[in-house]
Design a protein around this motif. Structure first.
Motif, PDB file in Angstrom:
ATOM      1  N   GLY A  85       3.784  15.853  -3.246  1.00 20.44           N
ATOM      2  CA  GLY A  85       2.918  15.262  -2.850  1.00 20.44           C
ATOM      3  C   GLY A  85       2.819  15.586  -1.028  1.00 20.44           C
ATOM      4  O   GLY A  85       1.975  15.802  -0.565  1.00 20.44           O
ATOM      5  N   GLY A  86       3.926  17.152  -1.613  1.00 24.92           N
ATOM      6  CA  GLY A  86       4.084  17.232   0.528  1.00 24.92           C
ATOM      7  C   GLY A  86       4.159  16.105   1.593  1.00 24.92           C
ATOM      8  O   GLY A  86       4.250  17.215   2.848  1.00 24.92           O
ATOM      9  N   VAL A  87       4.217  15.029   2.067  1.00 27.15           N
ATOM     10  CA  VAL A  87       4.486  14.201   3.038  1.00 27.15           C
ATOM     11  C   VAL A  87       5.665  14.223   3.204  1.00 27.15           C
ATOM     12  O   VAL A  87       6.455  14.176   4.285  1.00 27.15           O
ATOM     13  N   TYR A  88       6.139  13.835   1.789  1.00 28.30           N
ATOM     14  CA  TYR A  88       8.055  13.096   2.475  1.00 28.30           C
ATOM     15  C   TYR A  88       9.050  14.392   1.857  1.00 28.30           C
ATOM     16  O   TYR A  88       8.822  15.226   0.700  1.00 28.30           O
ATOM     17  N   PRO A  89      10.077  14.814   2.684  1.00 30.23           N
ATOM     18  CA  PRO A  89      10.692  15.997   2.779  1.00 30.23           C
ATOM     19  C   PRO A  89      11.409  15.440   1.531  1.00 30.23           C
ATOM     20  O   PRO A  89      11.657  14.192   0.908  1.00 30.23           O
ATOM     21  N   PRO A  90      12.170  16.514   0.135  1.00 36.63           N
ATOM     22  CA  PRO A  90      12.886  16.090  -0.937  1.00 36.63           C
ATOM     23  C   PRO A  90      14.506  15.516  -0.979  1.00 36.63           C
ATOM     24  O   PRO A  90      14.467  15.870   0.637  1.00 36.63           O
ATOM     25  N   ASP A  91      15.401  14.677  -1.789  1.00 36.40           N
ATOM     26  CA  ASP A  91      16.413  14.115  -1.239  1.00 36.40           C
ATOM     27  C   ASP A  91      16.716  13.289  -0.281  1.00 36.40           C
ATOM     28  O   ASP A  91      17.868  13.075  -0.048  1.00 36.40           O
ATOM     29  N   ILE A  92      15.429  12.398   0.522  1.00 35.13           N
ATOM     30  CA  ILE A  92      15.602  11.484   1.360  1.00 35.13           C
ATOM     31  C   ILE A  92      16.155  10.755   0.767  1.00 35.13           C
ATOM     32  O   ILE A  92      15.510  10.240  -0.636  1.00 35.13           O
ATOM     33  N   PRO A  93      17.042   9.529   0.351  1.00 33.46           N
ATOM     34  CA  PRO A  93      17.411   7.921  -0.461  1.00 33.46           C
ATOM     35  C   PRO A  93      16.284   7.331   0.152  1.00 33.46           C
ATOM     36  O   PRO A  93      16.238   7.244   1.262  1.00 33.46           O
ATOM     37  N   GLU A 130       0.801  -1.476   0.015  1.00 35.33           N
ATOM     38  CA  GLU A 130      -0.346  -0.222  -0.210  1.00 35.33           C
ATOM     39  C   GLU A 130       0.637   0.946   0.088  1.00 35.33           C
ATOM     40  O   GLU A 130       0.033   2.364  -0.224  1.00 35.33           O
ATOM     41  N   SER A 131       2.368   1.144   0.015  1.00 33.16           N
ATOM     42  CA  SER A 131       2.909   3.001   0.083  1.00 33.16           C
ATOM     43  C   SER A 131       2.966   2.788  -1.368  1.00 33.16           C
ATOM     44  O   SER A 131       4.341   1.907  -2.085  1.00 33.16           O
ATOM     45  N   VAL A 132       3.414   4.024  -1.657  1.00 30.70           N
ATOM     46  CA  VAL A 132       3.186   4.474  -2.760  1.00 30.70           C
ATOM     47  C   VAL A 132       3.858   5.901  -2.119  1.00 30.70           C
ATOM     48  O   VAL A 132       3.827   7.007  -1.890  1.00 30.70           O
ATOM     49  N   ILE A 133       5.005   6.158  -2.614  1.00 30.33           N
ATOM     50  CA  ILE A 133       6.523   7.487  -2.629  1.00 30.33           C
ATOM     51  C   ILE A 133       6.877   8.058  -3.930  1.00 30.33           C
ATOM     52  O   ILE A 133       7.425   7.622  -4.859  1.00 30.33           O
ATOM     53  N   PRO A 134       6.131   9.037  -3.965  1.00 23.48           N
ATOM     54  CA  PRO A 134       7.213  10.004  -5.425  1.00 23.48           C
ATOM     55  C   PRO A 134       8.532  10.270  -4.768  1.00 23.48           C
ATOM     56  O   PRO A 134       9.432  11.179  -4.159  1.00 23.48           O
ATOM     57  N   VAL A 135       9.806   9.793  -6.386  1.00 25.21           N
ATOM     58  CA  VAL A 135      10.717   9.899  -6.334  1.00 25.21           C
ATOM     59  C   VAL A 135      11.267  10.299  -7.188  1.00 25.21           C
ATOM     60  O   VAL A 135      10.440  11.050  -8.211  1.00 25.21           O
ATOM     61  N   ARG A 136      12.429  10.433  -7.083  1.00 26.12           N
ATOM     62  CA  ARG A 136      13.646  11.151  -8.499  1.00 26.12           C
ATOM     63  C   ARG A 136      14.209  10.431  -8.779  1.00 26.12           C
ATOM     64  O   ARG A 136      15.150  10.811  -7.346  1.00 26.12           O
ATOM     65  N   GLY A 164      21.991  -0.239 -10.080  1.00 26.06           N
ATOM     66  CA  GLY A 164      22.819   0.958  -9.474  1.00 26.06           C
ATOM     67  C   GLY A 164      22.484   1.769  -9.581  1.00 26.06           C
ATOM     68  O   GLY A 164      22.696   2.645  -8.289  1.00 26.06           O
ATOM     69  N   GLU A 165      20.945   2.079 -10.119  1.00 33.97           N
ATOM     70  CA  GLU A 165      21.024   3.622  -9.963  1.00 33.97           C
ATOM     71  C   GLU A 165      19.992   4.733  -8.074  1.00 33.97           C
ATOM     72  O   GLU A 165      19.227   2.717  -8.152  1.00 33.97           O
ATOM     73  N   MET A 166      20.423   4.970  -7.921  1.00 31.13           N
ATOM     74  CA  MET A 166      19.116   5.543  -6.580  1.00 31.13           C
ATOM     75  C   MET A 166      18.485   6.352  -6.960  1.00 31.13           C
ATOM     76  O   MET A 166      18.380   7.247  -7.136  1.00 31.13           O
ATOM     77  N   PHE A 167      17.268   6.407  -6.495  1.00 25.81           N
ATOM     78  CA  PHE A 167      16.570   7.394  -6.433  1.00 25.81           C
ATOM     79  C   PHE A 167      15.906   7.658  -5.550  1.00 25.81           C
ATOM     80  O   PHE A 167      15.993   6.875  -4.074  1.00 25.81           O
ATOM     81  N   ALA A 168      15.261   9.128  -5.131  1.00 32.36           N
ATOM     82  CA  ALA A 168      15.655   9.725  -3.375  1.00 32.36           C
ATOM     83  C   ALA A 168      13.750  10.739  -3.798  1.00 32.36           C
ATOM     84  O   ALA A 168      13.315  10.441  -4.970  1.00 32.36           O
ATOM     85  N   THR A 169      13.662  10.536  -2.619  1.00 30.12           N
ATOM     86  CA  THR A 169      12.066  11.493  -2.697  1.00 30.12           C
ATOM     87  C   THR A 169      12.450  13.166  -3.364  1.00 30.12           C
ATOM     88  O   THR A 169      13.142  13.373  -3.511  1.00 30.12           O
ATOM     89  N   SER A 170      11.325  13.208  -3.859  1.00 28.74           N
ATOM     90  CA  SER A 170      10.898  14.610  -4.649  1.00 28.74           C
ATOM     91  C   SER A 170      10.326  15.336  -3.731  1.00 28.74           C
ATOM     92  O   SER A 170      10.715  16.650  -4.089  1.00 28.74           O
ATOM     93  N   GLY A 171       9.859  15.464  -2.749  1.00 26.80           N
ATOM     94  CA  GLY A 171       8.838  15.985  -2.605  1.00 26.80           C
ATOM     95  C   GLY A 171       7.478  16.460  -2.565  1.00 26.80           C
ATOM     96  O   GLY A 171       6.197  17.408  -1.673  1.00 26.80           O
TER      97      GLY A 171
END
Length: 291
Positions: free
Chosen positions: A238-246, A190-196, A229-236
């Motif tokens: 949706g307003g829930v997760y702060p950006p740039d969290i691995p 059920e987890s959905v996280i916007p990333v970049r 090996g590519e890494m994705f971090a939060t994009s911010g």
């Protein structure tokens, strides 16, 4: 009684033969000694050659006897050295075992120190930290993945607050009690996280699969290529997760949908950081007063 004039060595013929042989050897020795004295005086070179020949014959015998004598003499010293070496070896082995335990303890302290430093760095870098609490447990035997945090609304933890560790995002607070909170892990279905994507900023969505892995899908481009090996971090978004969290790292190259692994493993964490949402919740819409 007067002594007998005939002093023969009894009636034993063996004693007589031994006595006779002694006389013969004595006479031969005297004759040989006289010959050698005369030879050394009259013909020194011949005497030197004879002496060298005798030395060539007797030297190996003397060397063998000397080696046997040294071997017999060295037996006590060798036994003492052997038992001394055995004792020293045992002491050294015990010292090595003690040193190995100290090294393992030092390595554990180094790892713990590094983990705490990363945790403090994360806490200092974010001004929106609400609480630092211990992760009590996490579910791993079913498709749903939750964790329990020993902090609740009395410590400021509310539903919808993001939860992270030193290495990256863990999940989001799903329910909050007085002193405990239930965390929806990022690997839950059920987890959905916007990333970049860190490499180029390409937006994507991370979905939990329930088996400890993640799926990454592009937010707008179809048939997109993902590299191992590519890494994705939060994009911010949706307003829930702060950006740039691995969040995740791709495990193998793919197109359209990539399999990834969560960077922060909840099962290996002791403490987690609860932060406020990146954007505050919108204020409630005022309702028109009744007639």
């Amino acid at each position: 009684m007067a002594p007998q004039r005939n002093r023969r060595p009894g009636f034993s013929r063996r004693a007589q033969y031994v006595l006779f042989a002694g006389y013969v050897f004595a006479a031969l020795g005297a004759v040989l000694g006289s010959v050698l004295v005369a030879l050394s005086a009259l013909n020194p070179p011949a005497f030197a050659a004879f002496r060298s020949a005798v030395a060539e014959v007797t030297t190996p015998v003397s060397s063998g006897l000397h080696a046997m004598r040294r071997f017999v003499i060295d037996i006590p010293d060798g036994m003492g050295d052997y038992f001394g070496v055995v004792g020293t070896n045992r002491a050294l082995q015990a010292q090595v075992e003690r040193d190995a335990k100290l090294v393992e303890r030092a390595r554990a302290l180094v790892v713990e120190n590094a983990r705490l430093r990363r945790l403090m760095a994360v806490r200092d870098a974010s001004g929106e930290t609400v609480a630092v609490a211990r992760l009590v447990n996490s579910t791993a035997g079913s498709s749903r993945r939750f964790a329990t945090l020993n902090a609740g609304f009395r410590q400021g933890v509310r539903q919808g607050f993001p939860v992270r560790g030193p290495d990256g995002l863990i999940g989001m607070v799903l329910e909050s009690g007085p002193n405990t909170a239930r965390v929806l892990l990022a690997v839950d279905p059920e987890s959905v996280i916007p990333v970049r994507r860190v490499r180029d900023g390409m937006p994507a969505i991370v979905y939990g699969r329930g088996d400890g892995m993640l799926d990454i899908r592009s937010a707008g481009i179809s048939n997109l290529e993902y590299r191992e090996g590519e890494m994705f971090a939060t994009s911010g978004t949706g307003g829930v997760y702060p950006p740039d969290i691995p969040v995740a790292r791709v495990t193998r190259s793919a197109r359209d949908i990539a399999e990834a692994r969560l960077i922060a493993n909840p099962d290996a964490l002791d403490f987690a950081i609860v932060q406020r949402p990146f954007l505050p919740a919108p204020p409630p819409v005022p309702t028109a007063p009744g007639p």
